[in-house]
Design a protein around this motif. Structure first.
Motif, short mmCIF file in Angstrom:
data_model
loop_
_atom_site.label_atom_id
_atom_site.label_comp_id
_atom_site.label_asym_id
_atom_site.label_seq_id
_atom_site.Cartn_x
_atom_site.Cartn_y
_atom_site.Cartn_z
N GLY A 15 -15.72 -60.16 -8.43
CA GLY A 15 -15.40 -61.22 -9.36
C GLY A 15 -16.50 -62.24 -9.53
N ARG A 67 -19.02 -57.00 -19.36
CA ARG A 67 -19.22 -57.78 -18.13
C ARG A 67 -20.68 -58.19 -17.93
N ASN A 85 -18.09 -60.91 -13.38
CA ASN A 85 -16.93 -60.11 -12.94
C ASN A 85 -17.40 -58.86 -12.19
N LYS A 87 -17.98 -55.91 -9.58
CA LYS A 87 -17.06 -55.04 -8.85
C LYS A 87 -17.82 -54.34 -7.72
#
Length: 125
Positions: A15, A67, A85, A87
């Motif tokens: 995040g 993203r 964001n 991951k």
């Protein structure tokens, strides 16, 4: 010959965000397409995003679309990769490189040259 140097990697939680920079050692008008690639442990290098040096047109892989954002500051010979964001699957060594041909609708490693040394991005869950 132009040399490339990446910076901005680090460790973040899922995040989070990071901003990578790729600095070229000199101005090179033949440097048509600047690309960012990444390589996760045990996996092949994959294209992430590219930007046309003069037109500013961009490409993103499906894995990062929405993203990540690629941009450039031509006065500073620098290309950026804003990664939001993040991951865990974004973990890897991120490298930039030059395609002296035209930016194409997808990315292949063998189209690119002048690879930088890479910067590590680690995303924890």
């Amino acid at each position: 010959e132009v040399d490339l140097a990446e910076s901005g990697g680090g460790s973040v939680q899922a995040g989070g965000s990071l901003r990578l920079a790729c600095v070229a050692s000199k101005t090179d008008t033949s440097r048509n397409c600047m690309g960012w690639f990444r390589q996760a442990p045990g996996k092949a290098r994959e294209g992430v995003a590219h930007i046309h040096a003069r037109h500013g047109s961009t490409y993103y892989s499906d894995a990062v679309k929405g993203r990540f954002s690629i941009s450039q500051d031509t006065a500073k010979n620098t290309v950026y990769l804003q990664m939001d964001n993040l991951k865990p699957e974004d973990t890897g060594v991120y490298s930039c490189a030059v395609d002296f041909g035209s930016c194409r609708p997808y990315m292949r490693v063998d189209w690119y040259e002048r690879w930088g040394q890479g910067t590590q991005v680690t995303v924890s869950s």
